[in-house]
Write an enzyme that holds these catalytic residues in place. Structure first.
Site, PDB file in Angstrom:
ATOM      1  N   TYR A  92      -3.001  -1.345  10.164  1.00 33.68           N
ATOM      2  CA  TYR A  92      -3.006  -1.609   8.717  1.00 33.68           C
ATOM      3  C   TYR A  92      -1.759  -1.013   8.073  1.00 33.68           C
ATOM      4  CZ  TYR A  92      -4.313  -1.445   3.810  1.00 33.68           C
ATOM      5  OH  TYR A  92      -4.313  -1.576   2.443  1.00 33.68           O
ATOM      6  N   SER A 111       0.846  -1.198   0.000  1.00 31.32           N
ATOM      7  CA  SER A 111       0.000   0.000   0.000  1.00 31.32           C
ATOM      8  C   SER A 111       0.874   1.237   0.000  1.00 31.32           C
ATOM      9  CB  SER A 111      -0.895   0.011   1.245  1.00 31.32           C
ATOM     10  OG  SER A 111      -1.553   1.256   1.401  1.00 31.32           O
TER      11      SER A 111
END
Length: 241
Positions: free
Chosen positions: A148, A135
């Site tokens: 996350y 990400s």
């Protein structure tokens, strides 16, 4: 990697980026297997893509990861591409009463699962490609999703080491680094304002055709090129005082 003639397992392949990858790999004449926890989502994917192969699997459970691998060995031992895509995003604060339990849930899927599956699938003689989906938040975190972001930074670091370790085995390690996209990651409606998955997928396949092993797009492309000051500015923008 070669873009056709593969047999590919995509974890979390029924929705979001996983579904976009599955659709495009099918278009490129690959055999695609997807796994996920929700049978309803897998059935919907099978209805949309009749050639797709599905397997119900809760990747947060080590035993089910073992079962998935043994099923592949018995039924699809010519599989040559593993895509570690499955992930969850928890919006939370460290002061929440259930923070630690939710953090453990996130770590089990975002970190433990790709590590375990990579270790297992390296026992397949046919394996020649591992794709890890990280990400843009691996570079500069959004504090509202702290675990996350940390998990994606972990997976990015691991991917770089993995690429180095597997050079002698001629196994390619590709890192796919999406920005925020219009998916249901983290909850419905949270990411509606962001670019569609298809645009990211199209760009990713163009980069794969060029032989790139680190795939970026939009925000993630800016982050991978940013200097320390640029990363600090990005953090300040995303996490205003």
């Amino acid at each position: 990697m070669k873009l056709s003639g593969n047999k590919i397992l995509i974890t979390g392949g029924a929705t979001g980026i996983g579904s976009g990858l599955a659709e495009r790999f099918i278009e490129e004449n690959n055999t695609v297997i997807i796994c996920g926890r929700r049978e309803s989502a897998l059935k919907a994917a099978a209805g949309k893509f009749p050639s797709i192969i599905t397997r119900t699997c809760d990747l947060s459970i080590a035993g089910e990861r073992d079962d998935l691998f043994h099923w592949i060995v018995n039924e699809h031992n010519d599989l040559n591409v593993l895509v570690n895509n499955a992930g969850i995003q928890q919006w939370m604060s460290v002061t929440d009463n259930n923070f630690f339990q939710r953090a453990k849930d996130e770590i089990s899927i975002n970190i433990e699962a790709p590590l375990h599956l990579t270790s297992l699938f390296l026992n397949l003689n046919s394996l020649d490609t591992i794709i890890n989906v990280t990400s843009g938040l691996a570079f500069s975190p959004l504090a509202k999703v702290p675990v996350y972001c940390a998990s994606k930074a972990f997976l990015r670091s691991f991917s770089l080491s993995l690429r180095y370790m597997l050079r002698s085995k001629e196994i390619e390690v590709i890192e796919l680094i999406p920005p925020a996209l219009n998916t249901d990651l983290g909850g419905k409606g949270i990411h509606d304002e962001f670019p569609p998955v298809n645009d990211f997928i199209e760009s990713s396949f163009e980069q794969l055709k060029q032989g790139k092993s680190t795939i970026t797009y939009g925000y993630s492309d800016a982050m991978i090129k940013a200097d320390p000051e640029g990363l600090q500015k990005a953090f300040a923008r995303m996490n205003p005082a």
